[in-house]
Design an enzyme around this catalytic site. Structure first.
Site, PDB file in Angstrom:
ATOM      1  N   SER A   1       0.834  -1.213   0.000  1.00 23.17           N
ATOM      2  CA  SER A   1       0.000   0.000   0.000  1.00 23.17           C
ATOM      3  C   SER A   1       0.862   1.253   0.000  1.00 23.17           C
TER       4      SER A   1
ATOM      5  N   GLY B   1      -5.394  12.264  -1.567  1.00 26.26           N
ATOM      6  CA  GLY B   1      -6.663  12.535  -0.893  1.00 26.26           C
ATOM      7  C   GLY B   1      -7.805  12.668  -1.878  1.00 26.26           C
TER       8      GLY B   1
ATOM      9  N   ILE C   1      -6.976   8.106   4.453  1.00 24.53           N
ATOM     10  CA  ILE C   1      -5.881   8.442   3.554  1.00 24.53           C
ATOM     11  C   ILE C   1      -4.590   7.728   3.989  1.00 24.53           C
TER      12      ILE C   1
ATOM     13  N   LEU D   1      -5.774   6.029 -10.378  1.00 22.82           N
ATOM     14  CA  LEU D   1      -6.259   4.789  -9.755  1.00 22.82           C
ATOM     15  C   LEU D   1      -5.989   3.588 -10.665  1.00 22.82           C
ATOM     16  N   ASN D   2      -6.039   3.788 -11.976  1.00 25.38           N
ATOM     17  CA  ASN D   2      -5.716   2.676 -12.876  1.00 25.38           C
ATOM     18  C   ASN D   2      -4.327   2.118 -12.573  1.00 25.38           C
TER      19      ASN D   2
ATOM     20  N   GLN E   1      -8.929 -35.971   1.795  1.00 26.45           N
ATOM     21  CA  GLN E   1      -9.421 -35.443   0.517  1.00 26.45           C
ATOM     22  C   GLN E   1      -9.940 -34.011   0.628  1.00 26.45           C
TER      23      GLN E   1
ATOM     24  N   LEU F   1      -5.150 -24.371   8.877  1.00 23.44           N
ATOM     25  CA  LEU F   1      -4.274 -24.251  10.053  1.00 23.44           C
ATOM     26  C   LEU F   1      -5.017 -24.466  11.375  1.00 23.44           C
TER      27      LEU F   1
ATOM     28  N   GLU G   1      -9.487   1.394  -3.405  1.00 27.97           N
ATOM     29  CA  GLU G   1      -9.213   1.470  -4.857  1.00 27.97           C
ATOM     30  C   GLU G   1     -10.408   0.991  -5.681  1.00 27.97           C
TER      31      GLU G   1
HETATM   32  P1  TGC Z   1     -17.906   8.541 -14.928  1.00 26.81           P
HETATM   33  O1  TGC Z   1     -18.881   9.525 -15.490  1.00 26.81           O
HETATM   34  O2  TGC Z   1     -18.065   7.093 -15.240  1.00 26.81           O
HETATM   35  O3  TGC Z   1     -16.411   8.956 -15.356  1.00 26.81           O
HETATM   36  C1  TGC Z   1     -15.955  10.292 -15.245  1.00 26.81           C
HETATM   37  C2  TGC Z   1     -14.891  10.486 -16.317  1.00 26.81           C
HETATM   38  O4  TGC Z   1     -13.787   9.600 -16.055  1.00 26.81           O
HETATM   39  C3  TGC Z   1     -13.614   8.678 -17.158  1.00 26.81           C
HETATM   40  N1  TGC Z   1     -13.259   7.396 -16.536  1.00 26.81           N
HETATM   41  C4  TGC Z   1     -11.985   6.988 -16.425  1.00 26.81           C
HETATM   42  N2  TGC Z   1     -10.851   7.531 -16.880  1.00 26.81           N
HETATM   43  C5  TGC Z   1      -9.705   6.866 -16.606  1.00 26.81           C
HETATM   44  N3  TGC Z   1      -9.679   5.706 -15.915  1.00 26.81           N
HETATM   45  C6  TGC Z   1     -10.808   5.140 -15.442  1.00 26.81           C
HETATM   46  N4  TGC Z   1     -10.732   4.014 -14.749  1.00 26.81           N
HETATM   47  C7  TGC Z   1     -12.040   5.784 -15.695  1.00 26.81           C
HETATM   48  N5  TGC Z   1     -13.332   5.532 -15.374  1.00 26.81           N
HETATM   49  C8  TGC Z   1     -14.067   6.531 -15.898  1.00 26.81           C
HETATM   50  C9  TGC Z   1     -14.935   8.688 -17.886  1.00 26.81           C
HETATM   51  O5  TGC Z   1     -14.763   8.309 -19.228  1.00 26.81           O
HETATM   52  C10 TGC Z   1     -15.365  10.132 -17.732  1.00 26.81           C
HETATM   53  O6  TGC Z   1     -14.579  10.892 -18.624  1.00 26.81           O
HETATM   54  P2  TGC Z   1     -15.157  12.277 -19.243  1.00 26.81           P
HETATM   55  O7  TGC Z   1     -14.139  12.658 -20.253  1.00 26.81           O
HETATM   56  O8  TGC Z   1     -16.482  11.914 -19.814  1.00 26.81           O
HETATM   57  O9  TGC Z   1     -15.244  13.240 -18.113  1.00 26.81           O
HETATM   58  O10 TGC Z   1     -17.834   8.805 -13.371  1.00 26.81           O
HETATM   59  P3  TGC Z   1     -18.812   8.378 -12.193  1.00 26.81           P
HETATM   60  O11 TGC Z   1     -18.953   9.553 -11.288  1.00 26.81           O
HETATM   61  O12 TGC Z   1     -20.062   7.740 -12.757  1.00 26.81           O
HETATM   62  O13 TGC Z   1     -17.959   7.284 -11.386  1.00 26.81           O
HETATM   63  C11 TGC Z   1     -17.444   6.160 -11.961  1.00 26.81           C
HETATM   64  C12 TGC Z   1     -16.869   5.212 -10.894  1.00 26.81           C
HETATM   65  C13 TGC Z   1     -17.925   4.740  -9.922  1.00 26.81           C
HETATM   66  C14 TGC Z   1     -16.343   4.014 -11.645  1.00 26.81           C
HETATM   67  C15 TGC Z   1     -15.757   5.905 -10.141  1.00 26.81           C
HETATM   68  O14 TGC Z   1     -16.198   6.952  -9.409  1.00 26.81           O
HETATM   69  C16 TGC Z   1     -14.977   4.963  -9.232  1.00 26.81           C
HETATM   70  O15 TGC Z   1     -14.059   4.294  -9.697  1.00 26.81           O
HETATM   71  N6  TGC Z   1     -15.294   4.911  -7.905  1.00 26.81           N
HETATM   72  C17 TGC Z   1     -14.458   4.192  -6.944  1.00 26.81           C
HETATM   73  C18 TGC Z   1     -13.684   5.193  -6.129  1.00 26.81           C
HETATM   74  C19 TGC Z   1     -12.320   4.717  -5.807  1.00 26.81           C
HETATM   75  O16 TGC Z   1     -11.776   3.789  -6.391  1.00 26.81           O
HETATM   76  N7  TGC Z   1     -11.685   5.374  -4.859  1.00 26.81           N
HETATM   77  C20 TGC Z   1     -10.326   5.058  -4.522  1.00 26.81           C
HETATM   78  C21 TGC Z   1      -9.743   6.103  -3.615  1.00 26.81           C
HETATM   79  S1  TGC Z   1      -7.983   6.016  -3.472  1.00 26.81           S
HETATM   80  C22 TGC Z   1      -7.707   4.623  -2.615  1.00 26.81           C
HETATM   81  O17 TGC Z   1      -8.523   3.850  -2.271  1.00 26.81           O
HETATM   82  C23 TGC Z   1      -6.295   4.391  -2.298  1.00 26.81           C
HETATM   83  S2  TGC Z   1      -5.981   2.992  -1.342  1.00 26.81           S
HETATM   84  C24 TGC Z   1      -4.334   3.064  -1.513  1.00 26.81           C
HETATM   85  C25 TGC Z   1      -3.582   1.991  -0.894  1.00 26.81           C
HETATM   86  O18 TGC Z   1      -3.369   2.035   0.338  1.00 26.81           O
HETATM   87  O19 TGC Z   1      -3.113   1.090  -1.659  1.00 26.81           O
HETATM   88  P1  FAD Z   2     -19.054   3.156   0.330  1.00 22.18           P
HETATM   89  O1  FAD Z   2     -18.830   3.859  -0.955  1.00 22.18           O
HETATM   90  O2  FAD Z   2     -19.962   3.780   1.316  1.00 22.18           O
HETATM   91  O3  FAD Z   2     -19.540   1.678   0.019  1.00 22.18           O
HETATM   92  C1  FAD Z   2     -20.146   0.843   1.008  1.00 22.18           C
HETATM   93  C2  FAD Z   2     -20.754  -0.374   0.320  1.00 22.18           C
HETATM   94  O4  FAD Z   2     -21.746   0.064  -0.619  1.00 22.18           O
HETATM   95  C3  FAD Z   2     -19.741  -1.182  -0.493  1.00 22.18           C
HETATM   96  O5  FAD Z   2     -20.042  -2.552  -0.388  1.00 22.18           O
HETATM   97  C4  FAD Z   2     -19.974  -0.722  -1.913  1.00 22.18           C
HETATM   98  O6  FAD Z   2     -19.584  -1.703  -2.895  1.00 22.18           O
HETATM   99  C5  FAD Z   2     -21.486  -0.497  -1.900  1.00 22.18           C
HETATM  100  N1  FAD Z   2     -21.897   0.417  -2.939  1.00 22.18           N
HETATM  101  C6  FAD Z   2     -21.644   1.757  -3.067  1.00 22.18           C
HETATM  102  N2  FAD Z   2     -22.198   2.242  -4.180  1.00 22.18           N
HETATM  103  C7  FAD Z   2     -22.802   1.201  -4.811  1.00 22.18           C
HETATM  104  C8  FAD Z   2     -23.532   1.050  -6.032  1.00 22.18           C
HETATM  105  N3  FAD Z   2     -23.738   2.075  -6.865  1.00 22.18           N
HETATM  106  N4  FAD Z   2     -24.007  -0.169  -6.346  1.00 22.18           N
HETATM  107  C9  FAD Z   2     -23.787  -1.245  -5.531  1.00 22.18           C
HETATM  108  N5  FAD Z   2     -23.096  -1.169  -4.367  1.00 22.18           N
HETATM  109  C10 FAD Z   2     -22.615   0.044  -4.027  1.00 22.18           C
HETATM  110  N6  FAD Z   2      -8.986   6.764  -0.242  1.00 22.18           N
HETATM  111  C11 FAD Z   2      -8.162   7.729  -0.719  1.00 22.18           C
HETATM  112  O7  FAD Z   2      -8.605   8.683  -1.353  1.00 22.18           O
HETATM  113  N7  FAD Z   2      -6.815   7.661  -0.510  1.00 22.18           N
HETATM  114  C12 FAD Z   2      -6.229   6.653   0.184  1.00 22.18           C
HETATM  115  O8  FAD Z   2      -5.006   6.633   0.341  1.00 22.18           O
HETATM  116  C13 FAD Z   2      -7.074   5.633   0.727  1.00 22.18           C
HETATM  117  N8  FAD Z   2      -6.544   4.657   1.490  1.00 22.18           N
HETATM  118  C14 FAD Z   2      -7.385   3.773   2.137  1.00 22.18           C
HETATM  119  C15 FAD Z   2      -6.860   2.882   3.069  1.00 22.18           C
HETATM  120  C16 FAD Z   2      -7.701   2.041   3.770  1.00 22.18           C
HETATM  121  C17 FAD Z   2      -7.158   1.119   4.809  1.00 22.18           C
HETATM  122  C18 FAD Z   2      -9.091   2.040   3.481  1.00 22.18           C
HETATM  123  C19 FAD Z   2     -10.027   1.091   4.203  1.00 22.18           C
HETATM  124  C20 FAD Z   2      -9.617   2.906   2.560  1.00 22.18           C
HETATM  125  C21 FAD Z   2      -8.771   3.799   1.880  1.00 22.18           C
HETATM  126  N9  FAD Z   2      -9.278   4.764   1.004  1.00 22.18           N
HETATM  127  C22 FAD Z   2      -8.466   5.731   0.478  1.00 22.18           C
HETATM  128  C23 FAD Z   2     -10.720   4.879   0.812  1.00 22.18           C
HETATM  129  C24 FAD Z   2     -11.315   3.826  -0.111  1.00 22.18           C
HETATM  130  O9  FAD Z   2     -11.012   4.090  -1.436  1.00 22.18           O
HETATM  131  C25 FAD Z   2     -12.831   3.781   0.144  1.00 22.18           C
HETATM  132  O10 FAD Z   2     -13.018   3.176   1.402  1.00 22.18           O
HETATM  133  C26 FAD Z   2     -13.568   3.031  -0.950  1.00 22.18           C
HETATM  134  O11 FAD Z   2     -13.508   3.729  -2.174  1.00 22.18           O
HETATM  135  C27 FAD Z   2     -15.034   2.760  -0.574  1.00 22.18           C
HETATM  136  O12 FAD Z   2     -15.652   3.907  -0.108  1.00 22.18           O
HETATM  137  P2  FAD Z   2     -16.466   3.871   1.300  1.00 22.18           P
HETATM  138  O13 FAD Z   2     -15.574   3.272   2.321  1.00 22.18           O
HETATM  139  O14 FAD Z   2     -16.986   5.229   1.519  1.00 22.18           O
HETATM  140  O15 FAD Z   2     -17.630   2.854   1.041  1.00 22.18           O
END
Ligand code: TGC
Ligand code: FAD
Length: 393
Positions: free
Chosen positions: A97, A136, A169, A248-249, A289, A348, A373
């Site tokens: 991470s 963030g 974060i 994120l990709n 098995q 285990l 992610e």
């Molecule tokens: P949507 O309208 O679908 O897309 C907005 C614009 O983005 C484009 N697009 C992408 N571009 C590049 N890569 C992707 N994977 C893309 N997906 C969509 C899309 O074509 C559009 O472009 P444009 O030109 O039309 O503006 O957006 P939406 O609001 O409906 O949301 C789509 C959704 C749900 C897939 C997106 O919001 C999502 O992926 N949600 C999940 C959030 C997430 O992954 N958060 C992660 C936070 S960081 C983290 O967790 C770090 S953990 C780190 C660690 O410790 O390892």
């Molecule tokens: P929610 O979005 O509230 O989701 C809760 C549940 O609802 C899930 O099961 C989800 O799949 C479901 N759900 C939501 N919407 C839908 C839908 N449309 N259809 C069906 N099901 C749905 N974020 C950062 O920006 N930077 C970081 O560095 C980072 N690090 C992290 C480290 C840790 C240890 C953790 C736990 C999280 C981290 N995150 C970070 C945040 C992480 O990306 C979010 O927790 C994640 O994107 C999910 O958001 P949420 O926790 O608000 O859950």
């Protein structure tokens, strides 16, 4: 010290699909993990401590920004970068991470969306591990749906003023710089990325305590109250939600490989344990098995995951990868790893719940990896949208 020495997992001669350089990178990272991380990780996990002393040695091996070119980065291929992530996560998801965030979520946006000055300022010192970054995006009320974010940037003269809250974060409180995603009032509320030095007045990071997962990783909330940054701190090429999604990709790709490492650790531990542990007629439990079926499931799913990650890596290296390919690798491989961890825990028996073995720690860690992610279900919807053409978010 660990109960068993890790022996690698390669059922169908996958090594033959890799180049000498790829195997060398994998083996170097494996040795680093074996010698430096494995001996201390259980204690770090107990103490809830990030092993910061490993940052500099990881930098020396070129792990930060590994697949970026120039600026002191190692210039590895994407497959090589993935193999580093696999080995780090074989040690612990929290260390992978840290590396994912530093490399894919902070160095990559600066590299891909930043100005030349920003790149020169941050990338070489981040590659050396002298500066640490965090990303963030998530907010208390906006996780899966980051487009709703409330954090705002207001342009005042030659500065931006940022206000908002970020949640969950990674590396938040140890970061020197935060890539903060905010709606920019000067750009019709388009989401843009801002480089915020964490020593600026009004910036505060508070750690999340009481985590049962990723205990060796720092997780923080960020608060920004009237934080002034110079206008040149905006990432000039950031424009809309697609900019953080692009980053994120990169990180999701690393997780697609990384989760295999955690699964390999669990499988190899369970296999070695099952041959030593005897129950009924003085026979090893490996002779039953039902235990064999679990081991067969694990090695089959690990092998399929290895092939999936490798092909997605090959597509990425060829410039042909689509984000839905990466979603499939992240979703499948993390699910597979979590199932392997649960099965290994079961094999285990009682020993599966103690940290004499790495299995329960991987299992707890993978619960976070399944969620961050993009959750498992969000990735199902990304794949579903791609194959049907219908958005179901
Ligand atoms: P949507 O309208 O679908 O897309 C907005 C614009 O983005 C484009 N697009 C992408 N571009 C590049 N890569 C992707 N994977 C893309 N997906 C969509 C899309 O074509 C559009 O472009 P444009 O030109 O039309 O503006 O957006 P939406 O609001 O409906 O949301 C789509 C959704 C749900 C897939 C997106 O919001 C999502 O992926 N949600 C999940 C959030 C997430 O992954 N958060 C992660 C936070 S960081 C983290 O967790 C770090 S953990 C780190 C660690 O410790 O390892
Ligand atoms: P929610 O979005 O509230 O989701 C809760 C549940 O609802 C899930 O099961 C989800 O799949 C479901 N759900 C939501 N919407 C839908 C839908 N449309 N259809 C069906 N099901 C749905 N974020 C950062 O920006 N930077 C970081 O560095 C980072 N690090 C992290 C480290 C840790 C240890 C953790 C736990 C999280 C981290 N995150 C970070 C945040 C992480 O990306 C979010 O927790 C994640 O994107 C999910 O958001 P949420 O926790 O608000 O859950």
């Amino acid at each position: 010290m660990p109960a068993f020495k890790f022996r690698g997992v390669d059922f169908i001669e996958l090594d033959s699909l890799m180049s000498d350089d790829e195997r060398l990178v994998r083996d170097t990272a494996r040795r680093f993990v074996e010698e430096n991380l494995v001996p201390i990780i259980e204690q770090c996990n107990r103490e809830g401590r990030f092993p910061r002393e490993l940052v500099s040695p990881m930098a020396d091996l070129g792990f930060f920004g590994a697949n970026l070119q120039g600026y002191g980065c190692a210039g590895m291929s994407n497959v090589e970068y993935g193999l580093v992530m696999q080995e780090l996560e074989r040690g612990d998801s929290g260390i992978r991470s840290f590396c994912s965030v530093q490399s894919s979520l902070v160095m990559f946006p600066i590299y891909a969306l930043g100005s030349e000055e920003q790149k020169e300022k941050w990338l070489p010192t981040m590659a050396k591990g002298e500066k640490i970054g965090c990303f963030g995006l998530t907010e208390p009320d906006f996780g899966s749906n980051p487009s709703g974010m409330r954090t705002r940037a207001k342009k005042v003269g030659n500065e931006y003023v940022l206000n908002g809250e970020k949640m969950w974060i990674t590396s938040g409180s140890i970061a020197d710089v935060a890539v903060v995603w905010a709606k920019s009032e000067a750009d019709n509320d388009r989401i843009r990325g801002f480089l915020v030095e964490t020593n600026r007045p009004g910036f505060k990071a508070s750690d999340v305590h009481g985590k049962w997962s990723l205990r060796a990783s720092v997780t923080s909330g960020l608060s920004l109250q009237d934080v002034h940054i110079p206008a040149e701190n905006v990432l000039p090429k950031s424009d809309g939600l697609k900019s953080p999604l692009m980053c994120l990709n990169q990180a999701r790709f690393g997780i697609g490989f990384g989760a295999i490492g955690a699964a390999m650790s669990c499988y190899d531990t369970a296999l070695q344990y099952s041959k030593l542990r005897k129950q009924f007629r003085d026979q090893p439990i490996a002779s039953h098995q039902l235990v064999q079926e679990k081991l067969a499931w694990m090695i089959t799913e690990i092998t399929k995951a290895q092939l999936l990650a490798l092909q997605v890596g090959r597509l990425k290296d060829a410039g042909k990868v689509q984000h839905q390919h990466i979603s499939m690798a992240k979703r499948n491989n993390v699910w597979m790893a979590l199932e392997c961890a649960r099965m290994a825990r079961d094999i285990l028996g009682g020993n599966g719940i103690a940290d004499d073995y790495p299995v329960i720690r991987h299992m707890m860690n993978l619960e976070s990896v399944k969620t961050y992610e993009g959750t498992h279900d969000i990735h199902a919807l990304i794949i579903g949208e791609n194959v049907t053409g219908i958005s179901a978010f």
